[in-house]
Design an enzyme around this catalytic site. Structure first.
Site, PDB file in Angstrom:
ATOM      1  N   LYS A   7       0.825  -1.224   0.000  1.00 16.07           N
ATOM      2  CA  LYS A   7       0.000   0.000   0.000  1.00 16.07           C
ATOM      3  C   LYS A   7       0.851   1.263   0.000  1.00 16.07           C
ATOM      4  CE  LYS A   7      -4.330  -1.991   1.275  1.00 16.07           C
ATOM      5  NZ  LYS A   7      -5.349  -2.297   2.268  1.00 16.07           N
ATOM      6  N   ARG A  58      -3.434 -10.106   4.807  1.00 21.39           N
ATOM      7  CA  ARG A  58      -3.790 -10.187   3.380  1.00 21.39           C
ATOM      8  C   ARG A  58      -2.593  -9.681   2.583  1.00 21.39           C
ATOM      9  NH1 ARG A  58      -5.928  -6.978  -0.619  1.00 21.39           N
ATOM     10  NH2 ARG A  58      -7.499  -7.951  -1.959  1.00 21.39           N
TER      11      ARG A  58
HETATM   12  N1  HH2 Z   1      -7.276  -4.037   0.601  1.00 18.60           N
HETATM   13  C1  HH2 Z   1      -7.562  -4.069  -0.720  1.00 18.60           C
HETATM   14  C2  HH2 Z   1      -8.610  -4.866  -1.191  1.00 18.60           C
HETATM   15  N2  HH2 Z   1      -9.338  -5.639  -0.357  1.00 18.60           N
HETATM   16  N3  HH2 Z   1      -9.778  -6.423   1.812  1.00 18.60           N
HETATM   17  C3  HH2 Z   1      -9.525  -6.408   3.130  1.00 18.60           C
HETATM   18  N4  HH2 Z   1     -10.240  -7.170   3.959  1.00 18.60           N
HETATM   19  N5  HH2 Z   1      -8.528  -5.621   3.662  1.00 18.60           N
HETATM   20  C4  HH2 Z   1      -7.749  -4.820   2.870  1.00 18.60           C
HETATM   21  O1  HH2 Z   1      -6.867  -4.110   3.412  1.00 18.60           O
HETATM   22  C5  HH2 Z   1      -8.011  -4.813   1.466  1.00 18.60           C
HETATM   23  C6  HH2 Z   1      -9.050  -5.647   0.962  1.00 18.60           C
HETATM   24  C7  HH2 Z   1      -6.758  -3.247  -1.657  1.00 18.60           C
HETATM   25  O2  HH2 Z   1      -5.673  -3.976  -2.176  1.00 18.60           O
HETATM   26  P1  HH2 Z   1      -5.626  -4.731  -3.598  1.00 18.60           P
HETATM   27  O3  HH2 Z   1      -6.661  -5.810  -3.679  1.00 18.60           O
HETATM   28  O4  HH2 Z   1      -4.232  -5.207  -3.813  1.00 18.60           O
HETATM   29  O5  HH2 Z   1      -5.892  -3.605  -4.668  1.00 18.60           O
HETATM   30  P2  HH2 Z   1      -7.164  -3.208  -5.541  1.00 18.60           P
HETATM   31  O6  HH2 Z   1      -8.265  -2.863  -4.590  1.00 18.60           O
HETATM   32  O7  HH2 Z   1      -6.685  -2.035  -6.355  1.00 18.60           O
HETATM   33  O8  HH2 Z   1      -7.552  -4.383  -6.387  1.00 18.60           O
END
Ligand code: HH2
Length: 261
Positions: free
Chosen positions: A205, A239
């Site tokens: 992040k 995660r």
């Molecule tokens: N962060 C993201 C997405 N889903 N779910 C939970 N429970 N906690 C988190 O911190 C969280 C999440 C964001 O990360 P990422 O999936 O890598 O990116 P994007 O939302 O751009 O697909």
């Protein structure tokens, strides 16, 4: 919990696993590296991301969920805030629903999770990805996150989801600035008072990029450090995008916990 984004636009791996075949291969690789849970997402939640229609989200994730539920040997989670997507994914074998809106976005989602018998992760956020940056104002960060997570628990229980099926997540980067993220990591243990397992997602992040000056794809070291800190401070689940490396760090945390003298 391993991140598997079947999206064209996720902040760190958008487009890499946008085809079902590439996503399934990556999911199998993450399971082989030691992931306990595969979190399949079909809509980016990065700040400013535009919403995707349920039909498109289902088209992206369903073949991946179905195949991984059959072949990965670990449970599959669906990262969605939409009841229709959750219903389809549970039907295809997903055992966990990961809702970054904490049941604020789709009033039908809780009942859908209850009906499908899935576990549910409730994440703290405010507003949609388009507006969450402007909503990152707190007089008492820990107290407000705690109260708003309790409201999410109440919504889940009212919809018929058993409390024992819930995990809670402070939502690093979601309506939080870098200072908020660091404070939540430092004082994470206070959220264990809520009585449910904590999930923390710090992987790649932007607050880590703010510390190292590196782009998302080069934030491995900070991500591992954040996962280890979260685990030491009470997270039951982290995660992450980089499973093998995080596993090594968490082996230290586990060994430290069970050291006797
Ligand atoms: N962060 C993201 C997405 N889903 N779910 C939970 N429970 N906690 C988190 O911190 C969280 C999440 C964001 O990360 P990422 O999936 O890598 O990116 P994007 O939302 O751009 O697909």
């Amino acid at each position: 919990m391993a991140v598997l984004n079947v999206t064209p636009d996720s902040f760190s791996d958008g487009g890499r696993y946008a085809s079902a075949e590439a996503a399934v291969d990556q999911g199998l690789r993450l399971a082989a590296e030691g992931a306990d849970l595969l979190d399949v997402g079909g809509e980016s939640t990065r700040p400013g991301a535009h919403p995707v229609a349920a039909e498109e989200e289902i088209r992206r994730v369903l073949p991946v969920v179905r195949e991984l539920a059959r072949r990965a040997g670990v449970p599959v989670s669906i990262d969605t805030s939409k009841a229709g997507v959750a219903r389809a994914a549970i039907g295809a074998g997903a055992e966990v629903v990961n809702d970054v809106s904490g049941l604020q976005r789709d009033p039908a989602l809780g009942a859908e999770v209850a009906r499908g018998g899935a576990a549910l992760c409730l994440m703290h956020t405010r507003g949609t990805p388009l507006e969450m940056r402007q909503r990152a104002g707190y007089a008492d960060l820990l107290g407000e996150v705690q109260d708003e997570l309790l409201e999410a628990v109440r919504r889940a229980c009212e919809a018929g989801v058993a409390e024992e099926r819930l995990a809670l997540d402070p939502g690093l980067g979601f309506a939080k600035n870098a200072g908020h993220n660091l404070l939540l990591l430092r004082r994470l243990r206070e959220l264990t008072q809520l009585g449910r397992p904590l999930l923390v997602g710090a992987s790649r992040k932007s607050f880590l990029g703010g510390l190292s000056g590196k782009p998302a794809a080069e934030r491995l070291h900070g991500s591992i450090a954040a996962a280890a800190v979260a685990a030491v401070h009470g997270a039951s689940v982290v995660r992450v995008h980089d499973v093998a490396a995080t596993r090594e760090a968490l082996a230290l945390v586990d060994a430290m916990r069970s050291s006797s003298s």
